[in-house]
Design a protein around this motif. Structure first.
Motif, PDB file in Angstrom:
ATOM      1  N   ALA A 136      41.751  56.755  48.686  1.00 52.53           N
ATOM      2  CA  ALA A 136      42.415  55.443  48.702  1.00 52.53           C
ATOM      3  C   ALA A 136      43.724  55.500  49.507  1.00 52.53           C
ATOM      4  CB  ALA A 136      42.697  54.986  47.276  1.00 52.53           C
ATOM      5  N   LEU A 137      44.418  56.634  49.452  1.00 56.03           N
ATOM      6  CA  LEU A 137      45.668  56.788  50.216  1.00 56.03           C
ATOM      7  C   LEU A 137      45.388  56.908  51.710  1.00 56.03           C
ATOM      8  CD1 LEU A 137      47.513  59.310  47.877  1.00 56.03           C
ATOM      9  CD2 LEU A 137      48.273  56.975  48.386  1.00 56.03           C
ATOM     10  N   LYS A 138      44.317  57.631  52.060  1.00 54.19           N
ATOM     11  CA  LYS A 138      44.024  57.885  53.469  1.00 54.19           C
ATOM     12  C   LYS A 138      43.488  56.645  54.177  1.00 54.19           C
ATOM     13  CE  LYS A 138      42.747  62.739  52.648  1.00 54.19           C
ATOM     14  NZ  LYS A 138      41.597  63.651  52.539  1.00 54.19           N
ATOM     15  N   PHE A 139      42.540  55.958  53.530  1.00 55.52           N
ATOM     16  CA  PHE A 139      41.820  54.886  54.224  1.00 55.52           C
ATOM     17  C   PHE A 139      42.376  53.514  53.842  1.00 55.52           C
ATOM     18  CE2 PHE A 139      38.722  58.414  53.542  1.00 55.52           C
ATOM     19  CZ  PHE A 139      38.749  58.890  54.839  1.00 55.52           C
ATOM     20  N   PRO A 156      45.817  49.219  58.426  1.00 58.61           N
ATOM     21  CA  PRO A 156      46.983  49.503  59.277  1.00 58.61           C
ATOM     22  C   PRO A 156      48.179  48.631  58.885  1.00 58.61           C
ATOM     23  CG  PRO A 156      44.997  49.238  60.595  1.00 58.61           C
ATOM     24  CD  PRO A 156      44.636  48.822  59.200  1.00 58.61           C
ATOM     25  N   ASP A 157      49.359  49.257  58.852  1.00 64.81           N
ATOM     26  CA  ASP A 157      50.616  48.563  58.560  1.00 64.81           C
ATOM     27  C   ASP A 157      50.669  47.957  57.159  1.00 64.81           C
ATOM     28  OD1 ASP A 157      51.389  49.135  61.205  1.00 64.81           O
ATOM     29  OD2 ASP A 157      50.373  47.294  61.910  1.00 64.81           O
ATOM     30  N   VAL A 158      49.712  48.332  56.288  1.00 69.97           N
ATOM     31  CA  VAL A 158      49.735  47.854  54.884  1.00 69.97           C
ATOM     32  C   VAL A 158      49.766  49.079  53.984  1.00 69.97           C
ATOM     33  CG1 VAL A 158      48.556  46.549  53.076  1.00 69.97           C
ATOM     34  CG2 VAL A 158      48.425  45.787  55.465  1.00 69.97           C
ATOM     35  N   PRO A 159      50.899  49.372  53.344  1.00 73.39           N
ATOM     36  CA  PRO A 159      50.993  50.557  52.476  1.00 73.39           C
ATOM     37  C   PRO A 159      49.952  50.474  51.351  1.00 73.39           C
ATOM     38  CG  PRO A 159      53.165  49.603  52.884  1.00 73.39           C
ATOM     39  CD  PRO A 159      52.167  48.614  53.395  1.00 73.39           C
ATOM     40  N   PRO A 160      49.309  51.589  51.012  1.00 72.05           N
ATOM     41  CA  PRO A 160      48.289  51.571  49.953  1.00 72.05           C
ATOM     42  C   PRO A 160      48.898  51.374  48.568  1.00 72.05           C
ATOM     43  CG  PRO A 160      48.626  53.808  50.732  1.00 72.05           C
ATOM     44  CD  PRO A 160      49.440  52.930  51.638  1.00 72.05           C
ATOM     45  N   VAL A 161      48.257  50.501  47.788  1.00 78.07           N
ATOM     46  CA  VAL A 161      48.646  50.290  46.386  1.00 78.07           C
ATOM     47  C   VAL A 161      47.397  50.588  45.540  1.00 78.07           C
ATOM     48  CG1 VAL A 161      49.503  48.668  44.655  1.00 78.07           C
ATOM     49  CG2 VAL A 161      50.334  48.528  47.024  1.00 78.07           C
ATOM     50  N   ILE A 162      47.535  51.536  44.608  1.00 83.14           N
ATOM     51  CA  ILE A 162      46.378  51.973  43.819  1.00 83.14           C
ATOM     52  C   ILE A 162      46.665  51.748  42.338  1.00 83.14           C
ATOM     53  CG2 ILE A 162      44.880  53.931  43.269  1.00 83.14           C
ATOM     54  CD1 ILE A 162      45.952  55.142  45.988  1.00 83.14           C
ATOM     55  N   HIS A 163      45.762  51.010  41.667  1.00 81.87           N
ATOM     56  CA  HIS A 163      45.877  50.751  40.232  1.00 81.87           C
ATOM     57  C   HIS A 163      44.863  51.622  39.476  1.00 81.87           C
ATOM     58  CE1 HIS A 163      48.549  47.172  40.285  1.00 81.87           C
ATOM     59  NE2 HIS A 163      48.063  47.037  41.519  1.00 81.87           N
ATOM     60  N   ILE A 164      45.352  52.317  38.457  1.00 80.99           N
ATOM     61  CA  ILE A 164      44.478  53.160  37.624  1.00 80.99           C
ATOM     62  C   ILE A 164      44.599  52.685  36.179  1.00 80.99           C
ATOM     63  CG2 ILE A 164      43.971  55.510  36.856  1.00 80.99           C
ATOM     64  CD1 ILE A 164      45.534  56.436  39.402  1.00 80.99           C
ATOM     65  N   SER A 165      43.469  52.347  35.575  1.00 83.69           N
ATOM     66  CA  SER A 165      43.507  51.878  34.179  1.00 83.69           C
ATOM     67  C   SER A 165      42.242  52.316  33.449  1.00 83.69           C
ATOM     68  CB  SER A 165      43.617  50.350  34.131  1.00 83.69           C
ATOM     69  OG  SER A 165      42.467  49.751  34.722  1.00 83.69           O
ATOM     70  N   GLY A 166      42.373  52.491  32.140  1.00 88.03           N
ATOM     71  CA  GLY A 166      41.220  52.897  31.330  1.00 88.03           C
ATOM     72  C   GLY A 166      41.138  52.115  30.034  1.00 88.03           C
ATOM     73  N   LYS A 167      39.930  52.068  29.465  1.00 88.41           N
ATOM     74  CA  LYS A 167      39.724  51.379  28.175  1.00 88.41           C
ATOM     75  C   LYS A 167      38.425  51.909  27.551  1.00 88.41           C
ATOM     76  CE  LYS A 167      37.413  47.520  30.496  1.00 88.41           C
ATOM     77  NZ  LYS A 167      37.387  46.071  30.742  1.00 88.41           N
ATOM     78  N   TRP A 168      38.215  51.576  26.282  1.00 84.13           N
ATOM     79  CA  TRP A 168      36.993  51.969  25.584  1.00 84.13           C
ATOM     80  C   TRP A 168      36.029  50.788  25.522  1.00 84.13           C
ATOM     81  CZ3 TRP A 168      35.232  56.614  24.205  1.00 84.13           C
ATOM     82  CH2 TRP A 168      36.145  57.672  24.178  1.00 84.13           C
ATOM     83  N   GLU A 169      34.782  51.035  25.906  1.00 88.22           N
ATOM     84  CA  GLU A 169      33.726  50.014  25.826  1.00 88.22           C
ATOM     85  C   GLU A 169      32.483  50.639  25.206  1.00 88.22           C
ATOM     86  OE1 GLU A 169      32.784  48.316  29.585  1.00 88.22           O
ATOM     87  OE2 GLU A 169      34.673  47.209  29.761  1.00 88.22           O
ATOM     88  N   LYS A 193      41.425  51.142  41.560  1.00 85.48           N
ATOM     89  CA  LYS A 193      41.325  49.999  42.471  1.00 85.48           C
ATOM     90  C   LYS A 193      42.398  50.107  43.557  1.00 85.48           C
ATOM     91  CE  LYS A 193      40.628  46.169  40.331  1.00 85.48           C
ATOM     92  NZ  LYS A 193      40.858  44.913  39.542  1.00 85.48           N
ATOM     93  N   ASP A 194      41.959  49.870  44.833  1.00 80.93           N
ATOM     94  CA  ASP A 194      42.930  49.947  45.935  1.00 80.93           C
ATOM     95  C   ASP A 194      42.891  48.665  46.767  1.00 80.93           C
ATOM     96  OD1 ASP A 194      40.993  50.075  48.121  1.00 80.93           O
ATOM     97  OD2 ASP A 194      40.545  52.121  47.460  1.00 80.93           O
ATOM     98  N   ASN A 195      43.820  48.558  47.697  1.00 78.59           N
ATOM     99  CA  ASN A 195      43.892  47.393  48.588  1.00 78.59           C
ATOM    100  C   ASN A 195      43.541  47.789  50.023  1.00 78.59           C
ATOM    101  OD1 ASN A 195      46.122  48.965  49.041  1.00 78.59           O
ATOM    102  ND2 ASN A 195      47.509  47.253  49.485  1.00 78.59           N
ATOM    103  N   GLY A 196      42.634  48.783  50.123  1.00 76.31           N
ATOM    104  CA  GLY A 196      42.343  49.374  51.424  1.00 76.31           C
ATOM    105  C   GLY A 196      41.343  48.606  52.264  1.00 76.31           C
ATOM    106  N   LEU A 197      40.633  49.343  53.144  1.00 79.80           N
ATOM    107  CA  LEU A 197      39.739  48.751  54.140  1.00 79.80           C
ATOM    108  C   LEU A 197      38.491  48.130  53.516  1.00 79.80           C
ATOM    109  CD1 LEU A 197      39.913  51.688  56.696  1.00 79.80           C
ATOM    110  CD2 LEU A 197      40.956  49.438  56.983  1.00 79.80           C
ATOM    111  N   GLY A 198      38.070  48.661  52.384  1.00 79.56           N
ATOM    112  CA  GLY A 198      36.817  48.181  51.794  1.00 79.56           C
ATOM    113  C   GLY A 198      35.613  48.852  52.444  1.00 79.56           C
ATOM    114  N   ILE A 199      34.475  48.780  51.780  1.00 80.05           N
ATOM    115  CA  ILE A 199      33.242  49.428  52.269  1.00 80.05           C
ATOM    116  C   ILE A 199      32.162  48.371  52.423  1.00 80.05           C
ATOM    117  CG2 ILE A 199      31.487  51.181  51.767  1.00 80.05           C
ATOM    118  CD1 ILE A 199      33.645  52.510  49.940  1.00 80.05           C
ATOM    119  N   PRO A 200      31.537  48.275  53.595  1.00 84.69           N
ATOM    120  CA  PRO A 200      30.466  47.280  53.783  1.00 84.69           C
ATOM    121  C   PRO A 200      29.330  47.499  52.768  1.00 84.69           C
ATOM    122  CG  PRO A 200      31.082  48.293  55.880  1.00 84.69           C
ATOM    123  CD  PRO A 200      31.780  49.061  54.820  1.00 84.69           C
ATOM    124  N   GLU A 201      28.699  46.427  52.348  1.00 84.74           N
ATOM    125  CA  GLU A 201      27.633  46.513  51.334  1.00 84.74           C
ATOM    126  C   GLU A 201      26.495  47.435  51.781  1.00 84.74           C
ATOM    127  OE1 GLU A 201      24.795  43.530  48.669  1.00 84.74           O
ATOM    128  OE2 GLU A 201      26.296  42.698  50.044  1.00 84.74           O
TER     129      GLU A 201
END
Length: 557
Positions: free
Chosen positions: A465-468, A471-484, A493-501
């Motif tokens: 998530a940090l690497k990809f 451009p010109d948008v610093p990476p922001v990564i959210h880490i959260s957990g819960k019981w289900e 979750k990141d705000n990066g490039l995304g991956i095509p379907e």
């Protein structure tokens, strides 16, 4: 407590009904036992009552009703897998068919009993069925075959005295029909003595009858008369022994005829006439029942043949499945061996490549430093490519080595995820600073897993998530957990490039990289490692991503 006592009372009631000599009383007690079983809602008690009712009705020549009760109890015992009682049901059905003269069905159910008895040890029941099979042969006129079966029981140490009484009586009848009066008398006398000893009244009377008819053949009419009177007393009032009663009456008439006793002859001739009249009605009822059963049996035989054909097909399918399973097992063992070899090979190759790559990298860096002022811009650029390439090669080798070192079995303990994440962020501190990344950690429930594996999973995903990032948008990564539903679920979750379907499946393949990130650092091993690690922990990995909107990895442990 009341239900337990009532259940015990029902069992005792069925035992009394089974041993009761009065047909009406026996039937009423068994019927009451079934009613109590119904009140208790106990299907087992009801099935046992049906079995006893079938036996009682068979003794009273009510064969159609007897068979209905036997079939009703059989359905329950088959479903509940109680083989002992399934045999009892089949044995009772064989007796019914035998009384109706349907010998093939009688033999069929006796043979079914023997096949099922072969799956567990019950010598008493096995020998009883054997005796029934022998008697079936006797009724079919296959006397020598019957003698063979009875002899095998006679020499079997497991046979009870009660059963031996019946077998000796049966052998006496076989040899009488073979005109061997000497052996017939011998077996009849042995059977009589044993029957008196164990108080087997019916066998005692039957043996007495065979001794009497031999006496008649040998002219001992007075001795025969006394024996026949004793036998007649036992056969009276027992519908299931009607055939025996008829034989005794015929022998008595013959005896009184030889003795020229007109009064006795008159009495027994009249009794025999009444008996024949009753027997005729009974035989008519039996014939009607037999005809009805014969129609049913024809249909059953047809269904049985169809079932046997289906069973043959099923057996062939099972054999084919077993063959395929054997092949699969063999291939699985082969694959396991190949994978083991591949792991060893990958580890060896990666380890052996590390040193020469580092040597190339070291000399490339020395050339870049020593020639910095002597080369033109293009040559400097080429040296930069060489250094970058060696760095990339080094990353690939390290990744391969880590991938090969992952074992299939790792110990599981309580994992403090907050502590693991702290270590991950410490490991990635320089990369976070370089990318000006922001890591937001929310709830972190603990896991039952392996801390090393969990660290590698989180480190690979956060590193990606940090690497990809865009451009010109610093990476922001959210880490959260819960019981289900008793499972710990984490989201990264990141705000990066995304991956095509179209690439969201293949992205987890070894050395797989997106075209858009080809100029970025990375080995293409990270996500493949994460996928394998999640499988190794027994967890699940899900990917949710949209191009230019970022990616969310969902981890279920």
């Amino acid at each position: 407590m009341k239900e337990v006592l009532t259940g015990k009372y029902v069992d005792e009631l069925l035992l009394v009904a089974r041993n009761c000599t009065d047909p009406a009383t026996a039937y009423d007690k068994a019927l009451r036992a079934k009613s109590l079983g119904r009140v208790l809602g106990d299907l087992g008690l009801q099935a046992h009552a049906d079995l006893v009712l079938g036996e009682i009705l068979t003794r009273n020549a009510a064969y159609e009703q007897a068979l209905e009760h036997c079939l009703s109890s059989l359905a329950y015992f088959v479903k509940s897998g109680q083989s002992v009682y399934v045999v009892n049901c089949w044995r009772s059905m064989a007796i019914v068919y035998g009384r109706l003269g349907l010998r093939e069905e009688q033999l069929h159910y006796n043979n079914k009993c023997m096949k099922l008895l072969a799956t567990y040890d019950d010598a008493k029941e096995e020998l009883r069925i054997k005796n029934n099979i022998g008697y079936g042969y006797y009724e079919m006129g296959r006397i020598e075959k019957a003698v063979e079966v009875f002899d095998s029981i006679l020499i079997d140490d497991r046979a009870s005295d009660w059963l031996l009484c019946v077998v000796l009586k049966n052998l006496a009848s076989c040899y009488y029909r073979m005109d061997d009066y000497e052996l017939s008398r011998q077996y009849a006398e042995e059977g009589f003595e044993l029957s008196v000893l164990v108080r087997h009244e019916v066998s005692m009377s039957a043996c007495n009858y065979w001794i009497a008819v031999i006496d008649i053949e040998q002219g001992l009419y007075k001795e025969a008369r006394e024996k026949l009177h004793c036998s007649l007393e036992v056969f009276e009032g027992r519908p299931s022994l009607n055939e025996g009663k008829g034989l005794v009456l015929e022998a008595l008439i013959k005896t009184y005829l030889h003795l020229k006793d007109v009064d006795g002859l008159s009495v027994y001739f009249q009794e025999y006439s009444e008996f024949q009249k009753q027997s005729k009605d009974l035989e008519l009822r039996k014939a009607a029942q037999a005809a009805k059963f014969q129609i049913d049996i024809t249909e059953i035989s047809k269904q049985r043949k169809e079932l046997e054909a289906s069973n043959d097909l099923l057996q062939a399918s099972n054999e084919e499945l077993a063959r395929q399973q054997s092949e699969l097992d063999q291939k699985a063992r082969w694959l396991e061996l190949v994978n083991s070899d591949l792991h060893s090979y990958a580890h060896t190759v990666a380890h052996d490549l590390k040193q020469p790559i580092r040597t190339i990298k070291g000399f490339a860096n020395l050339l870049e430093e020593s020639l910095a002022s002597k080369v033109n811009s293009n040559e400097k650029k080429w040296l930069g490519f060489l250094c970058t390439a060696t760095d990339h090669m080094d990353q690939l080798v390290v990744g391969l080595l880590e991938f090969a070192q992952m074992g299939d079995k790792m110990p599981k303990v309580r994992v403090d995820v907050a502590k693991v994440l702290k270590q991950v962020l410490l490991n990635l501190e320089s990369l976070i600073r370089e990318k000006q990344g922001q890591i937001v950690v929310e709830a972190t429930p603990d896991l039952h897993s392996n801390s090393t594996l969990i660290l590698q999973v989180f480190q690979n995903l956060i590193s990606n998530a940090l690497k990809f990032h865009k451009p010109d948008v610093p990476p922001v990564i959210h880490i959260s957990g819960k019981w289900e539903e008793e499972r710990a679920v984490y989201e990264i979750k990141d705000n990066g490039l995304g991956i095509p379907e179209c690439r969201q499946r293949s992205i987890f393949d070894l050395f797989s990289r997106l075209e858009e990130t080809s100029d970025q650092e990375g080995s293409g091993i990270g996500l493949a490692t994460v996928w394998r690690l999640m499988k190794q922990t027994g967890g699940e990995l899900q990917l949710v991503s949209k191009v230019d909107e970022g990616t969310c990895f969902v981890l279920r442990f």
